[in-house]
Design an enzyme around this catalytic site. Structure first.
Site, PDB file in Angstrom:
ATOM      1  N   LYS A 199       0.855  -1.205   0.000  1.00 54.46           N
ATOM      2  CA  LYS A 199       0.000   0.000   0.000  1.00 54.46           C
ATOM      3  C   LYS A 199       0.886   1.248   0.000  1.00 54.46           C
ATOM      4  CE  LYS A 199      -3.991   1.855   2.524  1.00 54.46           C
ATOM      5  NZ  LYS A 199      -4.774   1.774   3.776  1.00 54.46           N
TER       6      LYS A 199
ATOM      7  N   ASP B  65      -8.758   2.000  -0.909  1.00 50.35           N
ATOM      8  CA  ASP B  65      -7.968   3.164  -0.462  1.00 50.35           C
ATOM      9  C   ASP B  65      -6.994   3.631  -1.545  1.00 50.35           C
ATOM     10  OD1 ASP B  65      -9.082   3.482   2.003  1.00 50.35           O
ATOM     11  OD2 ASP B  65      -7.372   2.785   3.159  1.00 50.35           O
TER      12      ASP B  65
ATOM     13  N   LYS C  57     -12.455   9.020   2.918  1.00 45.61           N
ATOM     14  CA  LYS C  57     -10.997   8.928   3.073  1.00 45.61           C
ATOM     15  C   LYS C  57     -10.368   7.918   2.116  1.00 45.61           C
ATOM     16  CE  LYS C  57     -10.536   8.507   7.701  1.00 45.61           C
ATOM     17  NZ  LYS C  57      -9.909   8.634   9.019  1.00 45.61           N
TER      18      LYS C  57
END
Length: 351
Positions: A56, A90, A123
């Site tokens: 990530k 994300d 977010k």
């Protein structure tokens, strides 16, 4: 937008879709997605990526953006589609927010955790310098498509992991949700959150649990989407867990680290006299029933102090510590002493 929808339908240009899919999800469902696009004559690119906490990073975001550029995506009519768990959603959210300053994207969560958590809110982000979600922004998706049938293909531990975030909302806001988890937790794990007409004894526990979890999450997030107010009940379980999760990667999943944080904070609430011994035990037993860890050797007193110091830096100089005051009720506290935390820690470790 009805006008944009009409433009898309009337356009002579062939329909095109750019999809980012977690590589494990691709193995399970990729062929079905490709067949669907081919049958509907949609030109498509499916980018299959390893989306884990370890990968990530901005490198992966830039990888996605290079492929988006190669695809010549029209940001007005061709939203990027993210299919995967929370990490995938994300990363893609951040990539979309950066491309042409903001490109629409759609979230399709495939794990229980992402279904009730990452699918809601604005977010997005990536890890940076061994810090969780240090780089990111607030760009909500144009839509989140929720389908619980994805959950039947994930391992039991991943379902337990998602139950950690559901329990968070139960302890903070909803006694009825807590009772659902306490009474039907094992059943939800066994049936992988699928709904069966023959399960009269359990009602439709899967539908009720996920719906209440999402509704309570939305109640908290919607009025404060950009986190202008730093007093957030949804931060329960997220004071110590970011430090712990990154320190012990990959041994703990996100929901597991959150639950360890919540277990410690339950002891803090008990030590402060906010909840009774009986309520403390009921919470810990519920966690164990959901097959969630309630302690980890990596969660040392030193780590807790460091994590809470980091918390002060990012929350306006106040700890803003959400603590349960009953089952399904909570308040935010700024006056928990180090002595109280130390006593709670000793009791927690002893038990």
């Amino acid at each position: 937008d009805p006008h944009q929808l009409e433009l898309a339908r009337s356009s002579k240009r062939k329909l095109r879709r750019f999809v980012v899919m977690d590589e494990v999800v691709d193995q399970l469902y990729g062929s079905k997605v490709r067949e669907y696009f081919e049958e509907n004559n949609v030109q498509h690119k499916i980018l299959s990526l390893p989306t884990t906490e370890e990968t990530k990073s901005m490198d992966l975001v830039l990888n996605i953006l290079q492929e988006v550029q190669n695809f010549s995506l029209d940001r007005r009519t061709e939203p990027i589609i993210a299919i995967g768990g929370g990490v995938c959603l994300d990363i893609v959210g951040l990539a979309a927010s950066l491309y042409r300053r903001r490109t629409p994207y759609i979230r399709v969560p495939t794990t229980l955790l992402s279904y009730v958590d990452a699918s809601v809110g604005a977010k997005n982000g990536v890890n940076f310098l061994q810090c969780k979600n240090k780089l990111g922004g607030y760009t909500p998706p144009v839509a989140s498509f929720l389908d619980r049938s994805f959950i039947q293909s994930i391992p039991r531990r991943h379902i337990s992991n998602g139950l950690g975030e559901i329990l968070k909302m139960a302890l903070m806001k909803h006694k009825g949700l807590f009772d659902l988890l306490k009474n039907h937790g094992k059943y939800l794990l066994d049936t992988k959150f699928q709904s069966y007409s023959g399960s009269t004894h359990h009602g439709d526990a899967a539908l009720q649990t996920t719906r209440i979890a999402i509704e309570t999450m939305l109640e908290e997030l919607a009025p404060n989407l950009w986190e202008d107010d730093l007093d957030r009940l949804v931060d329960f379980g997220h004071l110590i867990s970011p430090e712990l999760e990154m320190r012990v990667l990959p041994s703990l999943m996100h929901g597991e680290a959150v639950n360890i944080d919540m277990a410690f904070m339950t002891y803090v609430a008990y030590t402060r006299g906010l909840i009774t011994a009986g309520q403390k035990e009921e919470i810990i037993q519920c966690m164990q029933g959901l097959e969630l860890p309630i302690w980890h050797s990596g969660c040392s007193w030193t780590l807790i102090k460091k994590a809470l110091m980091e918390r002060l830096k990012h929350s306006g100089g106040q700890p803003r510590m959400p603590l349960p005051t009953s089952l399904g009720e909570a308040e935010i506290f700024n006056d928990t002493t180090e002595e109280t935390l130390a006593r709670a820690y000793k009791l927690w470790v002893r038990d």
